[in-house]
Design a protein around this motif. Structure first.
Motif, PDB file in Angstrom:
ATOM      1  N   PRO A 282     -29.727  42.476  32.922  1.00  0.00           N
ATOM      2  CA  PRO A 282     -30.711  42.688  31.867  1.00  0.00           C
ATOM      3  C   PRO A 282     -30.214  43.733  30.877  1.00  0.00           C
ATOM      4  O   PRO A 282     -29.556  44.693  31.249  1.00  0.00           O
ATOM      5  CB  PRO A 282     -31.943  43.208  32.616  1.00  0.00           C
ATOM      6  CG  PRO A 282     -31.744  42.767  34.021  1.00  0.00           C
ATOM      7  CD  PRO A 282     -30.259  42.685  34.250  1.00  0.00           C
ATOM      8  N   ALA A 283     -30.559  43.508  29.626  1.00  0.00           N
ATOM      9  CA  ALA A 283     -30.033  44.352  28.562  1.00  0.00           C
ATOM     10  C   ALA A 283     -30.495  45.795  28.686  1.00  0.00           C
ATOM     11  O   ALA A 283     -30.002  46.669  28.002  1.00  0.00           O
ATOM     12  CB  ALA A 283     -30.472  43.794  27.215  1.00  0.00           C
ATOM     13  N   GLN A 284     -31.450  46.004  29.590  1.00  0.00           N
ATOM     14  CA  GLN A 284     -32.090  47.304  29.639  1.00  0.00           C
ATOM     15  C   GLN A 284     -31.225  48.365  30.289  1.00  0.00           C
ATOM     16  O   GLN A 284     -31.356  49.550  30.010  1.00  0.00           O
ATOM     17  CB  GLN A 284     -33.413  47.115  30.402  1.00  0.00           C
ATOM     18  CG  GLN A 284     -33.934  48.287  31.164  1.00  0.00           C
ATOM     19  CD  GLN A 284     -33.598  48.182  32.642  1.00  0.00           C
ATOM     20  OE1 GLN A 284     -32.895  47.297  33.086  1.00  0.00           O
ATOM     21  NE2 GLN A 284     -34.092  49.144  33.392  1.00  0.00           N
TER      22      GLN A 284
ATOM     23  N   ASP B  63     -38.083  36.435  23.476  1.00  0.00           N
ATOM     24  CA  ASP B  63     -37.860  37.644  22.675  1.00  0.00           C
ATOM     25  C   ASP B  63     -38.832  38.751  23.079  1.00  0.00           C
ATOM     26  O   ASP B  63     -38.480  39.928  23.089  1.00  0.00           O
ATOM     27  CB  ASP B  63     -38.034  37.335  21.179  1.00  0.00           C
ATOM     28  CG  ASP B  63     -36.883  36.503  20.647  1.00  0.00           C
ATOM     29  OD1 ASP B  63     -35.873  36.381  21.367  1.00  0.00           O
ATOM     30  OD2 ASP B  63     -37.003  35.970  19.529  1.00  0.00           O
ATOM     31  N   SER B  66     -37.427  40.335  26.313  1.00  0.00           N
ATOM     32  CA  SER B  66     -36.292  41.248  26.151  1.00  0.00           C
ATOM     33  C   SER B  66     -36.689  42.504  25.382  1.00  0.00           C
ATOM     34  O   SER B  66     -36.202  43.592  25.685  1.00  0.00           O
ATOM     35  CB  SER B  66     -35.078  40.554  25.518  1.00  0.00           C
ATOM     36  OG  SER B  66     -35.471  39.653  24.547  1.00  0.00           O
ATOM     37  N   ARG B  69     -38.591  44.754  27.823  1.00  0.00           N
ATOM     38  CA  ARG B  69     -37.729  45.438  28.788  1.00  0.00           C
ATOM     39  C   ARG B  69     -36.978  46.605  28.160  1.00  0.00           C
ATOM     40  O   ARG B  69     -36.483  47.478  28.863  1.00  0.00           O
ATOM     41  CB  ARG B  69     -36.727  44.443  29.377  1.00  0.00           C
ATOM     42  CG  ARG B  69     -37.343  43.440  30.336  1.00  0.00           C
ATOM     43  CD  ARG B  69     -38.048  44.117  31.493  1.00  0.00           C
ATOM     44  NE  ARG B  69     -38.613  43.140  32.428  1.00  0.00           N
ATOM     45  CZ  ARG B  69     -39.761  43.296  33.075  1.00  0.00           C
ATOM     46  NH1 ARG B  69     -40.488  44.384  32.880  1.00  0.00           N
ATOM     47  NH2 ARG B  69     -40.188  42.380  33.903  1.00  0.00           N
ATOM     48  N   ARG B  70     -36.872  46.602  26.851  1.00  0.00           N
ATOM     49  CA  ARG B  70     -36.203  47.721  26.177  1.00  0.00           C
ATOM     50  C   ARG B  70     -37.201  48.782  25.735  1.00  0.00           C
ATOM     51  O   ARG B  70     -36.855  49.730  25.072  1.00  0.00           O
ATOM     52  CB  ARG B  70     -35.417  47.199  24.964  1.00  0.00           C
ATOM     53  CG  ARG B  70     -34.051  46.686  25.352  1.00  0.00           C
ATOM     54  CD  ARG B  70     -33.293  46.247  24.125  1.00  0.00           C
ATOM     55  NE  ARG B  70     -33.315  44.795  24.009  1.00  0.00           N
ATOM     56  CZ  ARG B  70     -33.508  44.148  22.873  1.00  0.00           C
ATOM     57  NH1 ARG B  70     -33.736  44.806  21.763  1.00  0.00           N
ATOM     58  NH2 ARG B  70     -33.475  42.839  22.843  1.00  0.00           N
ATOM     59  N   ALA B  97     -33.564  37.569  30.350  1.00  0.00           N
ATOM     60  CA  ALA B  97     -34.241  38.503  29.454  1.00  0.00           C
ATOM     61  C   ALA B  97     -35.031  39.544  30.239  1.00  0.00           C
ATOM     62  O   ALA B  97     -35.429  40.568  29.692  1.00  0.00           O
ATOM     63  CB  ALA B  97     -35.171  37.742  28.509  1.00  0.00           C
TER      64      ALA B  97
END
Lengths: 720, 121
Positions: A282-284, B63, B66, B69-70, B97
Motif C-alpha cells: 500500500p502506498a501508505q 481513488d 488510496s 489510506r494516505r 489501494a
C-alpha cells in the motif's frame, strides 16, 4: 425491506434511465467519448445493483447483459457501430419498461424481452456469457458452486492454522483479534501467540509485523467456512490451514485453494516459508521515516499527506435537496396569497387620508419587490428543464418509426429550457400524439422521400425556447405537409364545414384541431387511436396555452405550442370594461393607445377598424364580445393592441386602463365551467374578483375581425 | 460508545439500505455520495468502518481508498468495497489501494451485518 427505500430506488431509476438515454442519444449522434460511455455503463450498473438488492431478477438479468455489452465497449473490444447502437437504444427502452413493470406490476412483452436478450448475448464473449447464469444472490456466504462432490456429513474436524500477518495487512484495517473472534464462532479455538520474531524493545519498528499465531480450531463447519474467515487477508499474510485426519484427501483441495489464493505457502513442520509478495505494498507505508532500525518509537508516525484531497473537490455536483412537491405547492399558494395581501394593503393605505405617504410608499414598494423575489424563487423550484421530456420523445419517434416502417430521427433543441413541472407533465401526452402523427402522416415513406429528392431519413425537430414570458415548443417535420384538398374534403364529408366554405390555407390546416377529425385513410394502429388533434388542443389550452400549425406542401409542417411560464401568477393589465374590472395578460399586449374618432373607420355593417400609423386593424369591442351592457353610448376610448398566434393584430377596445400588476391566477374550472373570452379569475387588492380575459377567443367572437378577414380574403382573391 | 459507519455510494437507495440494515444493529450510519464527499466525512465523522461503492462519479471508490489510506483519518480504518464487478482484477485493485475487504453486490442484509461484525467485532 422497507418500502420507502424501494421508492427511493425507483426514483433513482428514473434519473438513471434518463442518464442512459441521454448518453445513448449522444452516442447515436456520434459522440463516443469514453466519459459518455462510462456514464451509461455506470447508470445501467447502478440500476442492476439496486434491482438485485430488491430481488428484481428479471431486471437484474437484463441489466446485466446490457452492462456486460457496455463493458465490452468500454474496454474497446466492441465497436459502436450503427446496428449495435440501435440495439442499445432499444434495450434502454426495454429497461425502462422493466423498471416500470417492477414498480407498477403488469407484464412485459416476453417475446420482445427474449429477442433483445438473444441479440445482446451475441455481443457477449463466451466466458462472460457463463457468468450470466450464475445465481445472483451472491451475498449468502462462501458457497462454492462447483464443489458439490465434497463430503457433506457434518463430521468434526481439527484444523491447524498458521497465521502470520504481513505489515501491509495492518494498513488495510484488518485486525487479527476480530478474525479470531470469527473463527471462535465456528467451534473450539486455541490461540497460541508466536512472538519469537519480536526484537528487543529498542529495535522495534512500529510499522513492522513481528507477531504470528498458531491456531487450533475444532469445528463441524466445512472447510470453506474456515477459509472464508481469512477471505479479506489473503495475500496480506502467510497462511496455512491444515486439516487433521484426512490430510491426504485434503491435499488436492489445499493445492487448489493455494492456487486460488495465488500464494503457495509450503507447509513444513509449522515453519512458515516467506510468502511471495503478490500485492503491491500500500502506498501508505512510511518507509522513508522509519527505515533506520534505531529510530525512537515516537518518531515513526505516518507521513501526513495534506493536499491530495483538495483537488478532488473541484467540479463536484452542486448539493441538492429532495423535497416533496406538495410542500413546494403549499409555498406557492402562500406566495400567491402574499401577493394578493400586498395589493390589498396598498389599496387600504391609498384610501387612508395621510398627508405624507412617501415613507410608507417606499416600504410598500420594498414589500412588493420582496414578494416578487420570493415568488420567482419559489417558481424556479418548480421549474425543470424539458430535457427528460424530450428524451422520452426520442423513444416515441423510434417506436413510431419502426411501427410504420419509416426512418425518422428526432433532433432536439433548447433542452435546458425550464418550464413549470406541471406543464412538463401535462405536455407529455400532447407531444406524444403530435410526434406519432408527424411520423405516421407527416413523414413520407423512405422510397417516396428518395424519389422526391429528400434525405431518406425524415427529420423531426423538437425545440423549446423562452419567448417574452412564455414558453414556445415547436415540432417541425420535413415531411409532405398538410394535404389541404384532402383535409378540406374530409371536413366537408364529416359536416364540420359547409361545402361552399371559403378557407385560407391556414384555416384549412387548423381544421385538424376540430373534434372528430381524423385524416388517416385506414385507421393505423399507431396514431389512429380514436383521439384526434382536438384532444391535443384541449390539453394545451387547459394549460393556458395555444397551439397552431403552419404547413408548406412538400416541405413539412410545424406545430407551435405557446405556454405560460407558470400556472400560478402572471403579469396583467387591469382595465375596466362596462364598469367591470378585468385583467388582460400583459404578454399578449403589443401596445396601448388612446383613440380618437378620426382613427375609427367603419367596415361593412358592424365592423370597425382602427387606423394606426397607416395600418388598419379590426376593433374588437370587449364589452360586446362578453355580452356586457354599457351604461352610456360613449365609445370606449382606450385600445389595447394585441397580436394573435398567427400574427394577426387586433385592437381590444376597453374603457380605461388602471394598473399593471402581478395577479394570482385562480382557475374557474369546476366553479362555473368554460366561458368564452374568459381564461380564469383573480382577486384584486380591494378584495374584488376580476376576470382574466383570453384575447384570442374575444377576437374570434368579434364581428369586426370576421368582417376584416372576409375583406382581406376578397382582396387576396382580387390580387391573385 | 456507538460506532459510526460511513456509507459511500452514489445511489441513495444503497446508502439508505446500509443505514436501514446497520442502524438497528446499534451503529450510527452517515453517508456520502462520492469519494470526494466521503473523504470529507471521513475526516469530520471519524467512522470506525467505511463501506464504499467503487463506480461513482467525481471520485471513484479506488481513488477514495488510496486517498483515505494516505490521510491521517483513514489509516487503520477498515474500508469495505461494495462491488458488482466480481472480476478478480477489481478486487486486486481495491486491495492494492488498501481496502480491507469487499461485499459483492447485490448483497443481502445478513452478509452486510456479518462483514461489519467481522471487522468491528
Amino acid at each position: 425491506m422497507s418500502g420507502s427505500i424501494q421508492d427511493t430506488f425507483f426514483e433513482e431509476c428514473e434519473e438513471l434511465l434518463e442518464a442512459t438515454d441521454e448518453g445513448l442519444t449522444a452516442i447515436e449522434g456520434g459522440n463516443h467519448d469514453p466519459e459518455v460511455v462510462n456514464a451509461v455503463f455506470r447508470a445501467v450498473h447502478s440500476i442492476k445493483g439496486g434491482a438485485g438488492a430488491f430481488g428484481l431478477d428479471e431486471l437484474v438479468a437484463f441489466a446485466h447483459r446490457f452492462e456486460t455489452v457496455f463493458d465490452e465497449v468500454r474496454a474497446n473490444r466492441l465497436e459502436l457501430e450503427q446496428k449495435l447502437v440501435q440495439l442499445l437504444l432499444r434495450s434502454s427502452d426495454h429497461l425502462c419498461d422493466l423498471v416500470a413493470t417492477a414498480r407498477d406490476g403488469g407484464e412485459t412483452d416476453e417475446a420482445h424481452h427474449n429477442m433483445l436478450i438473444a441479440a445482446l448475448d451475441e455481443y457477449i464473449p463466451e466466458e462472460e456469457e457463463d457468468l450470466t447464469f450464475e445465481p445472483m444472490g451472491l451475498g449468502g456466504g462462501g458457497f462454492a458452486p462447483a464443489a458439490i462432490d465434497l463430503p457433506t456429513a457434518p463430521t468434526e474436524e481439527t484444523y491447524r492454522i498458521r497465521f502470520h500477518p504481513m505489515k501491509e495487512m495492518y494498513g488495510t484495517g484488518n485486525e487479527p483479534f476480530f478474525l479470531f473472534q470469527a473463527l471462535k464462532e465456528l467451534g473450539d479455538l486455541e490461540i497460541k501467540l508466536d512472538d519469537t520474531e519480536l526484537p528487543g524493545f529498542d529495535a522495534i519498528d512500529v510499522a513492522e509485523s513481528y507477531l504470528a499465531w498458531d491456531l487450533v480450531l475444532t469445528t463441524t463447519e466445512p472447510r470453506d467456512k474456515v477459509e472464508a474467515v481469512f477471505e479479506f487477508v489473503e495475500g496480506l499474510c502467510e497462511l496455512s490451514i491444515e486439516g487433521d485426519g484426512d490430510a491426504e484427501a485434503d491435499a488436492a483441495a489445499l493445492a487448489a485453494l493455494e492456487a486460488a489464493f495465488g500464494a503457495a505457502p509450503s507447509v513444513e513442520d509449522g515453519e512458515a516459508a516467506p510468502a511471495p509478495f503478490e500485492q503491491p505494498a500500500p502506498a501508505q507505508a512510511p518507509e522513508a521515516e522509519s527505515a533506520p532500525a534505531a529510530a525512537p518509537v515516537a518518531d515513526a508516525a505516518p507521513a501526513p499527506k495534506a493536499d491530495t484531497a483538495k483537488s478532488e473537490q473541484r467540479g463536484g455536483p452542486k448539493p441538492t435537496l429532495r423535497v416533496e412537491l406538495e410542500r413546494v405547492d403549499r409555498l406557492i399558494n402562500a406566495v400567491g396569497e402574499l401577493i394578493i395581501n400586498h395589493s390589498m394593503l396598498a389599496q387600504q393605505i391609498a384610501n387612508l387620508d395621510v398627508a405624507d405617504m412617501r415613507d410608507v410608499e417606499t416600504e410598500l414598494e420594498g414589500f412588493k419587490n420582496l414578494a416578487r423575489d420570493i415568488q420567482e424563487g419559489v417558481m424556479s423550484i418548480r421549474a425543470q428543464p424539458v430535457k427528460p421530456l424530450f428524451q422520452r420523445m426520442a423513444r416515441i419517434v423510434r417506436e413510431a418509426s419502426s411501427a410504420t416502417g419509416k426512418t425518422c430521427k428526432l433532433v432536439t433543441e433548447g433542452e435546458n429550457t425550464e418550464v413549470d413541472k406541471t406543464v412538463i407533465e401535462r405536455l407529455s401526452d400532447p407531444l406524444t400524439h403530435i410526434l406519432r402523427n408527424a411520423v405516421d402522416h407527416g413523414i413520407e415513406k423512405p422510397e417516396d422521400r428518395e424519389s422526391g429528392g429528400k434525405n431518406k431519413v425524415g427529420e423531426i425537430r423538437l425545440s423549446a425556447s423562452h419567448r417574452s414570458g412564455s414558453v414556445c415548443i415547436e415540432i417541425k417535420d420535413d415531411g409532405a405537409g398538410v394535404n389541404r384538398p384532402r383535409v378540406k374534403q374530409i371536413a366537408i364529408d364529416k359536416g364540420l364545414i359547409p361545402e361552399n366554405a371559403e378557407l385560407t390555407d391556414s384555416e384549412i390546416d387548423n381544421l385538424l384541431f376540430l373534434p372528430g377529425f381524423s385524416t388517416a385513410k385506414e385507421v393505423s394502429n399507431l396514431s389512429g387511436r380514436g383521439v384526434g388533434m382536438d384532444v391535443v388542443k384541449n390539453a394545451v389550452t387547459g394549460l393556458g396555452g395555444r397551439i397552431n400549425i403552419t404547413s408548406t406542401p412538400g416541405k413539412g409542417s410545424t406545430f407551435t405550442i405557446i405556454l405560460p411560464l407558470t400556472l400560478a401568477v402572471m403579469d396583467g393589465m387591469v382595465v375596466s370594461v362596462a364598469d367591470q374590472t378585468m385583467v388582460v395578460p400583459i404578454t399578449s399586449i403589443v401596445e396601448t393607445m388612446r383613440g380618437s374618432d378620426d382613427m375609427i373607420n367603419n367596415l361593412g355593417a358592424d365592423g370597425t377598424l382602427l387606423s394606426i400609423r397607416g395600418n388598419f386593424v379590426p376593433i374588437c369591442d370587449v364589452a360586446g364580445a362578453l355580452g356586457l351592457e354599457k351604461k352610456d353610448d360613449q365609445p370606449p376610448g382606450v385600445y389595447l393592441l394585441v397580436e394573435t398566434e398567427t400574427g394577426q393584430r387586433s385592437a381590444l377596445a376597453v374603457d380605461d386602463i388602471h394598473d399593471q400588476r402581478q395577479v394570482v391566477i385562480k382557475s374557474l374550472d369546476g366553479v362555473c365551467g368554460e366561458i368564452a373570452g374568459v381564461a380564469a379569475a383573480t382577486i384584486l387588492g380591494d378584495g374584488k374578483i376580476a376576470m382574466i380575459l383570453d384575447p384570442e377567443s374575444i377576437i374570434a367572437a368579434s364581428p369586426s375581425a370576421a368582417a376584416f378577414d372576409t375583406e382581406r380574403r376578397m382582396n387576396n382573391a382580387v390580387a391573385s | 460508545m456507538t460506532k459510526t459507519i460511513l456509507a459511500i455510494d452514489d445511489s441513495k437507495a444503497v446508502r439508505d439500505m446500509v443505514a436501514f440494515t446497520l442502524e438497528p444493529q446499534g451503529f450510527r450510519v452517515v453517508s456520502a455520495e462520492n469519494g470526494a464527499d466521503g473523504l470529507q466525512k471521513l475526516r469530520s465523522e471519524r467512522p470506525a468502518l467505511v463501506i464504499t461503492d467503487l463506480n461513482m462519479p467525481v471520485m471513484n471508490g479506488i481513488d477514495f481508498i488510496s486517498n483515505a489510506r494516505r490521510d491521517a483519518a483513514g489509516t487503520g480504518v477498515p474500508i469495505v468495497m461494495l462491488t458488482t464487478e466480481s472480476s478478480p482484477e477489481m478486487k486486486a485493485k481495491g486491495k492494492a489501494a488498501g481496502a480491507t475487504g469487499w461485499i459483492n453486490k447485490p448483497f443481502d442484509t445478513d452478509k452486510l451485518i456479518a462483514v461489519t461484525r467481522k471487522l468491528l467485532g
